[in-house]
Design a protein around this motif. Structure first.
Motif, PDB file in Angstrom:
ATOM      1  N   UNK A  34      18.545  19.845   1.988  1.00 23.65           N
ATOM      2  CA  UNK A  34      17.623  20.346   0.957  1.00 23.65           C
ATOM      3  C   UNK A  34      17.917  19.711  -0.396  1.00 23.65           C
ATOM      4  N   UNK A  35      19.198  19.632  -0.753  1.00 21.12           N
ATOM      5  CA  UNK A  35      19.529  19.061  -2.056  1.00 21.12           C
ATOM      6  C   UNK A  35      19.121  17.596  -2.122  1.00 21.12           C
ATOM      7  N   UNK A  36      19.368  16.832  -1.076  1.00 20.13           N
ATOM      8  CA  UNK A  36      18.980  15.421  -1.058  1.00 20.13           C
ATOM      9  C   UNK A  36      17.473  15.263  -1.208  1.00 20.13           C
ATOM     10  N   UNK A  37      16.712  16.115  -0.558  1.00 13.21           N
ATOM     11  CA  UNK A  37      15.254  16.034  -0.631  1.00 13.21           C
ATOM     12  C   UNK A  37      14.744  16.474  -2.002  1.00 13.21           C
ATOM     13  N   UNK A  38      15.313  17.534  -2.559  1.00  9.69           N
ATOM     14  CA  UNK A  38      14.897  17.997  -3.885  1.00  9.69           C
ATOM     15  C   UNK A  38      15.219  16.951  -4.953  1.00  9.69           C
ATOM     16  N   UNK A  39      16.327  16.220  -4.751  1.00  8.39           N
ATOM     17  CA  UNK A  39      16.686  15.178  -5.716  1.00  8.39           C
ATOM     18  C   UNK A  39      15.723  13.991  -5.663  1.00  8.39           C
ATOM     19  N   UNK A  40      15.000  13.845  -4.583  1.00  7.82           N
ATOM     20  CA  UNK A  40      14.004  12.776  -4.513  1.00  7.82           C
ATOM     21  C   UNK A  40      12.804  13.054  -5.426  1.00  7.82           C
ATOM     22  N   UNK A  41      12.713  14.279  -5.943  1.00  8.94           N
ATOM     23  CA  UNK A  41      11.626  14.653  -6.850  1.00  8.94           C
ATOM     24  C   UNK A  41      12.047  14.578  -8.324  1.00  8.94           C
ATOM     25  N   UNK A  42      13.273  14.123  -8.597  1.00  2.52           N
ATOM     26  CA  UNK A  42      13.763  13.956  -9.972  1.00  2.52           C
ATOM     27  C   UNK A  42      12.819  13.026 -10.747  1.00  2.52           C
ATOM     28  N   UNK A  43      12.557  13.285 -12.049  1.00  4.51           N
ATOM     29  CA  UNK A  43      13.200  14.256 -12.920  1.00  4.51           C
ATOM     30  C   UNK A  43      12.569  15.655 -12.854  1.00  4.51           C
ATOM     31  N   UNK A  44      13.426  16.659 -12.851  1.00  8.26           N
ATOM     32  CA  UNK A  44      13.005  18.057 -12.959  1.00  8.26           C
ATOM     33  C   UNK A  44      13.088  18.448 -14.443  1.00  8.26           C
ATOM     34  N   UNK A  45      11.969  18.783 -15.018  1.00  9.24           N
ATOM     35  CA  UNK A  45      11.935  19.021 -16.471  1.00  9.24           C
ATOM     36  C   UNK A  45      11.896  20.505 -16.850  1.00  9.24           C
ATOM     37  N   UNK A  46      11.174  21.325 -16.085  1.00 12.71           N
ATOM     38  CA  UNK A  46      11.061  22.747 -16.444  1.00 12.71           C
ATOM     39  C   UNK A  46      11.745  23.595 -15.395  1.00 12.71           C
ATOM     40  N   UNK A  47      12.546  24.535 -15.827  1.00 10.51           N
ATOM     41  CA  UNK A  47      13.290  25.419 -14.940  1.00 10.51           C
ATOM     42  C   UNK A  47      14.137  26.363 -15.793  1.00 10.51           C
ATOM     43  N   UNK A  48      15.204  26.932 -15.259  1.00 16.54           N
ATOM     44  CA  UNK A  48      16.000  26.530 -14.094  1.00 16.54           C
ATOM     45  C   UNK A  48      15.599  27.248 -12.802  1.00 16.54           C
ATOM     46  N   UNK A  49      16.059  26.646 -11.683  1.00 14.48           N
ATOM     47  CA  UNK A  49      15.862  27.205 -10.355  1.00 14.48           C
ATOM     48  C   UNK A  49      17.208  27.282  -9.632  1.00 14.48           C
ATOM     49  N   UNK A  50      17.282  28.235  -8.707  1.00 17.67           N
ATOM     50  CA  UNK A  50      18.398  28.276  -7.743  1.00 17.67           C
ATOM     51  C   UNK A  50      17.765  28.539  -6.386  1.00 17.67           C
ATOM     52  N   UNK A  51      17.763  27.533  -5.532  1.00 19.29           N
ATOM     53  CA  UNK A  51      17.031  27.572  -4.270  1.00 19.29           C
ATOM     54  C   UNK A  51      18.001  27.373  -3.112  1.00 19.29           C
ATOM     55  N   UNK A  52      18.190  28.405  -2.318  1.00 16.27           N
ATOM     56  CA  UNK A  52      19.100  28.294  -1.184  1.00 16.27           C
ATOM     57  C   UNK A  52      20.508  27.911  -1.586  1.00 16.27           C
ATOM     58  N   UNK A  53      20.944  28.379  -2.749  1.00 19.80           N
ATOM     59  CA  UNK A  53      22.282  28.069  -3.239  1.00 19.80           C
ATOM     60  C   UNK A  53      22.377  26.765  -4.008  1.00 19.80           C
ATOM     61  N   UNK A  54      21.240  26.063  -4.171  1.00 21.84           N
ATOM     62  CA  UNK A  54      21.220  24.793  -4.912  1.00 21.84           C
ATOM     63  C   UNK A  54      20.715  25.074  -6.326  1.00 21.84           C
ATOM     64  N   UNK A  55      21.531  24.811  -7.313  1.00 23.17           N
ATOM     65  CA  UNK A  55      21.138  25.047  -8.702  1.00 23.17           C
ATOM     66  C   UNK A  55      20.495  23.791  -9.268  1.00 23.17           C
ATOM     67  N   UNK A  56      19.259  23.931  -9.733  1.00 24.42           N
ATOM     68  CA  UNK A  56      18.533  22.822 -10.342  1.00 24.42           C
ATOM     69  C   UNK A  56      18.559  23.031 -11.851  1.00 24.42           C
TER      70      UNK A  56
END
Length: 328
Positions: free
Chosen positions: A80-102
């Motif tokens: 999940x973290x590897x896939x979410x990082x493919x959507x970088x840059x993350x500008x608005x948040x923060x999120x914590x998804x399945x234990x992954x802090x964005x």
């Protein structure tokens, strides 16, 4: 029709947005055009490869960090973290998804803390979030009880970030939160539908700010509430800054009025009950580079010898929140 699109169509039907519904196929095709956006297939693939999640999950849309707690294996969490990082840059948040802090560029929760106490109660309301990015504020609006929340933003990257968060949230919001990859100019004229319309961080990007205000007014029902957050400068009713080619390294910044001048603009556009509820200089703790937004950020755009100025010599970013109502 893909699942997110199916849910969007169903929501528009349920809300009685028939006039807009007819335009959805064309708008979705244009907003998610693979020929125009070369990275789009990679973003779509990243979201599609997120693993199935446990049915049991704890979702918090009413907390500073939009949080989804669920039991993932170490392998699933890494995937999940590897896939979410493919959507970088993350500008608005923060999120914590399945234990992954964005950790996003913006501490958007700070903005929400400044805005939320002044809003009309969002419970049961129909809300439009113009230029909503990844949808952080939209999830907070749903968490505050809004009945129907629609994010519009022409960025397909933000669309897929939203869909990634949707994957984790699942249906726990009751299917009340949606994203359409269009701009305000694509909203049908004289819609007069939404109870609350947010435009945060958009007005200064518009070469015709009064036109933008009138478009926002058009989308509101009579008596509905406008929530406007934008860059301003200090000054009186006559003060407006028109920057040169760039402002804080941004090439597409046009008019920066004082909050007093902006209130006059809003009144001239026919709004009532115009009031400034917050105004503050943006801090380096609120907007910064992170592991999830590795490009330059605010600190790089200020004068290194005088942080009260941008590197072009203009006043450093200052933001105001203004509320107003469309007359009944």
């Amino acid at each position: 029709m893909s699942h997110p699109h199916r849910e969007l169509y169903r929501a528009f039907i349920d809300q009685g947005l028939d006039r807009w519904l007819a335009r959805l196929p064309e708008q979705l095709a244009a907003g998610l055009d693979r020929q125009r956006y070369g990275d789009l297939p990679a973003w779509e693939k990243a979201v599609s490869r997120l693993p199935a999640l446990p049915v049991e999950r704890q979702v918090r849309l009413d907390a500073d960090t939009v949080t989804v707690d669920c039991d993932l294996t170490d392998s699933q969490r890494r995937q999940c973290e590897n896939l979410l990082r493919q959507l970088i840059p993350w500008r608005k948040g923060p999120y914590r998804l399945g234990g992954i802090s964005i950790d996003t560029e913006w501490r958007s929760d700070w903005k929400w803390q400044r805005v939320a106490p002044h809003l009309a109660d969002l419970r049961g309301r129909r809300v439009l979030d113009v230029g909503g990015g990844s949808g952080y504020h939209a999830w907070r609006m749903s968490g505050a009880g809004a009945d129907f929340v629609l994010v519009i933003d022409p960025s397909p990257r933000f669309y897929y970030q939203f869909q990634a968060v949707r994957h984790f949230v699942g249906g726990t919001d009751g299917g009340r939160t949606h994203f359409l990859p269009v701009g305000i100019e694509d909203v049908p004229s004289r819609l007069a539908f939404f109870d609350t319309v947010f435009s945060m961080g958009v007005l200064y990007h518009r070469p015709s700010p009064l036109e933008h205000l009138l478009q926002l007014k058009d989308a509101l029902r009579p008596g509905g509430e406008l929530v406007l957050e934008t860059l301003v400068v200090e000054g009186d009713e006559t003060t407006v800054l028109l920057p040169g080619e760039r402002y804080a390294a941004m090439p597409n910044v046009y008019f920066l009025p004082s909050s007093a001048a902006l209130c006059q603009w809003i009144e001239r556009c026919g709004f009532d009950n115009v009031r400034v509820v917050d105004e503050a200089v943006t801090s380096l703790d609120e907007q910064r580079s992170t592991d999830w937004m590795t490009f330059q950020s605010l600190a790089d755009f200020l004068d290194p010898h005088n942080p009260s100025k941008t590197r072009e010599g203009y006043p450093a970013p200052r933001r105001a929140v203004i509320l107003a109502n469309k007359p009944k």
